[in-house]
Write an enzyme that holds these catalytic residues in place. Structure first.
Site, short mmCIF file in Angstrom:
data_model
loop_
_atom_site.label_atom_id
_atom_site.label_comp_id
_atom_site.label_asym_id
_atom_site.label_seq_id
_atom_site.Cartn_x
_atom_site.Cartn_y
_atom_site.Cartn_z
N CYS A 195 -2.54 -13.59 13.32
CA CYS A 195 -3.46 -14.03 12.38
C CYS A 195 -4.39 -13.17 11.73
O CYS A 195 -4.89 -13.58 10.64
CB CYS A 195 -3.51 -15.57 12.58
SG CYS A 195 -4.95 -15.75 13.41
N CYS A 359 -7.63 1.61 4.40
CA CYS A 359 -6.73 0.53 4.29
C CYS A 359 -7.98 -0.63 5.13
O CYS A 359 -9.28 -0.11 4.68
CB CYS A 359 -5.75 0.58 5.30
SG CYS A 359 -6.09 0.92 7.16
#
Length: 402
Positions: A195, A359
């Site tokens: 997550c 990123c």
């Protein structure tokens, strides 16, 4: 003192407190007594562990142990609903135990503020009747499973990611498989998303954690209608759930089989090729010569010439925040698009020498550089070390961290 002229199956205080669940068929007084005599261990005091602990504590479990070495952070609060803003920085295991005691002082709580590993798991688990796996990494899942099998403890395992969740009960009954029966070998670490990377909605972990607590109550009450040997899949986006039957215990399983080869906890980091935590590891896939740090890129973008910056994050992350010169081309698109289309999307031409790639944390950008060098070899692709997270920490602290 007058003698009693009634027969009570439960104390007056418990009858008053737990009256609504005492009225439920197949649970009743016997279920409540069994729950009160049960010791449950929750491994992981995060999004799943919070509802498990809260509901079991409220329901009157006898002893609740909580294992977690982590501390509460601001980005936990949207899904770890047992914690409050003023607890940021405090111990999760202690904070969750305190929350349980505030709600039900009759519950015995045991705080294990340690990192669970092969050296301490057997000693911790041996004092509990049921274990709840509320963790978010593969190595710990195998460790928890193996120790539960070795100590003959039923395991209630939940997981949640993005819109989806799943739940099962392992090693509960003669034909019930353990986790290793179904997954004898761990997945490639690069294919695993937790997550921290993929995200999750709070109500998803709330739903799965609540159902884990329900499975514990059924096991404690000695009911036969558990999810042992079954897997419940929950799709929160569509509002659907389904249950599938799992294959039976594998007689050749390395830990619960007829001739097990695992008779004590092993080195799970070595076995899984990944750490026993949910933190993002910083990869080093490229030579230093094709990487720049955020300070170097800041100097480069201060120059007058046009900069080419490729942002490999998914659209939902690009939308949170990005540098104004960034062009969004995801890592998957770097894999799938042909060289001509990549050149067109980037806006590069034969005169372009350098393209910088960024990123979230600096891992996917390295993967993208390797792919792009194969497709557009005439261009020098350079990875920005640490990605936007490093940018926010060292260049612009107003840039949104997530």
């Amino acid at each position: 003192m007058e003698s009693k002229d009634w027969v009570a199956g439960i104390s007056k205080s418990d009858a008053g407190r737990y009256s609504r669940q005492l009225l439920v068929d197949d649970f009743g007084v016997s279920g409540q007594k069994n729950l009160k005599n049960t010791a449950v261990l929750i491994v992981g005091a995060g999004g799943l562990g919070c509802p498990v602990a809260t509901y079991l504590g409220a329901a009157g479990v006898g002893t609740l142990g909580i294992v977690d070495y982590d501390r509460i952070s601001l980005d936990n609060l949207h899904r770890q609903v047992a914690y409050k803003e003023d607890q940021v920085g405090q111990s999760k295991s202690q904070g969750l135990a305190d929350n349980v005691k505030l709600q039900n002082s009759g519950v015995t709580t045991v705080v294990h503020n340690v990192s669970l590993d092969s050296s301490n798991a057997m000693e911790i688990f041996k004092n509990y009747d049921i274990v709840c796996d509320c963790t978010d990494n593969v190595a710990t899942r195998y460790l928890i499973n193996d120790v539960c099998v070795l100590l003959n403890i039923p395991l209630v395992s939940g997981s949640a990611l993005r819109w989806d969740g799943q739940l099962s009960v392992y090693h509960y009954g003669p034909d019930c498989p353990c986790y290793r029966c179904l997954f004898p070998s761990p997945p490639d670490p690069s294919s695993v998303t937790n997550c921290n990377e993929g995200g999750v909605l709070g109500p998803i972990v709330g739903t799965i954690g609540s159902m884990q607590a329900l499975e514990v109550m059924k096991i404690a009450a000695k009911l036969s209608t558990t999810l042992a040997g079954k897997l419940l899949l929950f799709d929160g986006r569509e509002g659907k759930s389904r249950t599938i039957r799992l294959r039976k215990r594998d007689p050749k399983c390395a830990v619960c089989g007829d001739e097990p080869s695992i008779t004590a906890p092993i080195d799970y980091m070595l076995f899984c090729g990944a750490g026993a935590h949910d933190k993002i590891e910083n990869l080093k896939l490229l030579e230093p010569s094709v990487r720049v740090n955020v300070h170097e890129y800041q100097e480069i973008r201060s120059a007058a010439r046009k900069q080419f910056l490729l942002d490999t994050r998914p659209p939902v992350e690009f939308e949170i925040a990005h540098l104004p010169e960034a062009i969004d081309i995801t890592l998957n698109e770097c894999r799938s698009l042909q060289a001509e289309e990549l050149s067109s999307r980037l806006g590069v031409d034969s005169q372009t020498s350098d393209v910088y790639v960024i990123c979230h944390r600096g891992n996917d950008s390295q993967r993208a550089v390797k792919l792009l060098k194969e497709k557009l070899g005439s261009i020098h692709f350079r990875d920005i070390i640490g990605g936007y997270e490093e940018w926010a920490l060292k260049i612009n602290d107003e840039f949104p961290l997530y």
